[in-house]
Design an enzyme around this catalytic site. Structure first.
Site, PDB file in Angstrom:
ATOM      1  N   ASP A  25       4.251   0.569  12.368  1.00 16.64           N
ATOM      2  CA  ASP A  25       3.045  -0.138  11.921  1.00 16.64           C
ATOM      3  C   ASP A  25       3.031  -1.615  12.303  1.00 16.64           C
ATOM      4  O   ASP A  25       1.977  -2.255  12.234  1.00 16.64           O
ATOM      5  CB  ASP A  25       2.886  -0.010  10.401  1.00 16.64           C
ATOM      6  CG  ASP A  25       2.277   1.323   9.988  1.00 16.64           C
ATOM      7  OD1 ASP A  25       1.746   2.018  10.869  1.00 16.64           O
ATOM      8  OD2 ASP A  25       2.341   1.654   8.797  1.00 16.64           O
ATOM      9  N   LYS A  61       0.836  -1.207   0.000  1.00 16.90           N
ATOM     10  CA  LYS A  61       0.000   0.000   0.000  1.00 16.90           C
ATOM     11  C   LYS A  61       0.868   1.253   0.000  1.00 16.90           C
ATOM     12  O   LYS A  61       0.561   2.231  -0.689  1.00 16.90           O
ATOM     13  CB  LYS A  61      -0.914  -0.028   1.233  1.00 16.90           C
ATOM     14  CG  LYS A  61      -1.849   1.166   1.370  1.00 16.90           C
ATOM     15  CD  LYS A  61      -2.943   0.905   2.386  1.00 16.90           C
ATOM     16  CE  LYS A  61      -2.408   0.780   3.804  1.00 16.90           C
ATOM     17  NZ  LYS A  61      -2.162   2.092   4.439  1.00 16.90           N
TER      18      LYS A  61
END
Length: 415
Positions: free
Chosen positions: A298, A22
């Protein structure tokens, strides 16, 4: 949609194909909008990337009518990148907005940096937060400074539009830099299309691209953040051999640090051609983890859940950006892990988990509209049955996640 997860699997043997990163996809979509002779392959099928592509309006001309509304929903990356993109597109006026949570996520640092360059951006409601009105301008100024410890997406947003500016950008980062791998990813992708960049000390220079790059196809590497959940599954299994495609040993993605981190939790990563195979090491001695995740925040949720499942403690630092994500991830982790019986404490930038051997079963895990909360907790099904609330949130970054778990052999039913 709430899902009930059960597993009787002890030995994981599977091959999974994961779509493009992404992070890489969204950067390349913006560059493709600026330089249309770029073609992309293996792009992410995530909601965030679809929202980004729709907003960029790649198949038609940019919106030029007054007050064109662009709603990016929960897509934080799109909010940052599109703020810069629309600001440098002359004769383009938009109001950029998003979900209620997006309207609570700060944008002021990026807006002020763009205003330093001459951009016209104003707030529709609360100062410092979306929605924002952007009137695209020709930008000739090129010197700008920004705090170095903010989300790297603010920095990348400026760097990505720099080749289209008349004089490029000379960006000064003030203070200690956060998430350097993501900045280096952005610069590497710029270099790939022929943009001249330099990153020395706390100054980044991006030269303007005066001619269009040569026609080329750029293939997006598969997403390492999505791979993290399979690292967790391998660590929590008795035996595992999980193959994932398509990955490179030399990656632009900071989350490829998973290889080194999960080696400390008994998972060996084997590289072969365009795939990795995760192999659980037998009789591996586990110890408390102390990690600085300043460059890879993340994967913090995945790591702490893995530690809970393994019965080991951890102390994770460098997590200050987690408080302004889809939710306050540190507080969300504290609440949900406590439900499972964990002894956990958090500060503004760290998390400490005390080793525990008992995990409560059939606990409902709230996801807070955060895709990573849903996916990070799922591997615990190898230890106890759990319920994931609002499980559809995974579509933000990994729409195929639940199907991939079913294909491995997990029992997943809708409540």
């Amino acid at each position: 949609m709430n899902l009930y997860l059960q597993s009787v699997i002890c030995n994981l043997q599977s091959a999974i194909s994961i779509t493009g990163s992404k992070s890489e996809t969204n950067r390349l979509l913006l560059l493709q909008a600026l330089f249309p002779n770029i073609t992309l392959a293996n792009t992410s099928n995530s909601d965030d990337s679809e929202v980004m592509q729709k907003a960029l309006n790649l198949d038609s001309q940019l919106p030029t009518s007054n007050s064109q509304l662009v709603d990016i929903h929960h897509a934080g990356t799109a909010m940052r990148f599109l703020t810069a993109y629309f600001a440098v597109n002359e004769d383009c006026e938009v109001v950029l907005t998003g979900s209620p949570r997006m309207k609570e996520r700060p944008i002021k640092v990026l807006v002020e940096a763009l205003q330093q360059l001459g951009a016209q951006i104003s707030y529709e409601n609360q100062e410092g937060y979306p929605p924002i009105r952007i009137k695209g301008q020709k930008i000739t100024a090129n010197k700008v400074s920004i705090p170095a410890n903010v989300s790297s997406q603010y920095i990348s947003a400026l760097l990505l539009v720099a080749p289209k500016l008349e004089n490029g950008i000379e960006l000064t980062l003030v203070g200690e830099i956060t998430s350097i791998p993501y900045i280096k990813m952005t610069l590497a992708l710029l270099n790939e299309i022929g943009v001249d960049t330099n990153f020395e000390g706390n100054t980044i220079t991006v030269k303007p691209l005066t001619t269009n790059p040569k026609p080329q196809t750029l293939t997006v590497e598969s997403d390492w953040s999505s791979a993290s959940y399979f690292f967790s599954l391998a660590a929590l299994s008795n035996e595992a051999s999980i193959s994932l495609t398509s990955y490179k040993e030399t990656s632009l993605q900071g989350d490829s640090a998973l290889v080194e981190i999960y080696a400390k939790m008994g998972v060996e990563t084997r590289f072969e051609e365009n795939k990795i195979t995760l192999v659980k090491q037998p009789n591996f001695k586990l110890e408390t983890l102390n990690l600085d995740l300043n460059n890879t925040p993340d994967i913090a949720q995945t790591i702490v859940v893995t530690c809970l499942g393994l019965g080991i403690g951890c102390h994770l630092t460098g997590l200050h950006t987690l408080k302004i994500k889809e939710t306050d991830r540190l507080e969300a982790l504290r609440i949900e892990l406590t439900k499972l019986g964990a002894n956990i404490s958090v500060t503004n930038d760290s998390l400490t988990l005390v080793a525990t051997k008992e995990i409560h079963s059939n606990v409902k895990i709230a996801t807070y509209n955060d895709h990573r909360m849903a996916m990070a907790f799922a591997p615990l099904v190898l230890k106890v049955p759990i319920i994931i609330e609002n499980a559809e949130v995974v579509s933000k970054s990994y729409p195929d996640f639940w199907n991939d778990l079913k294909n491995i052999g997990f029992q997943i039913s809708e409540l």
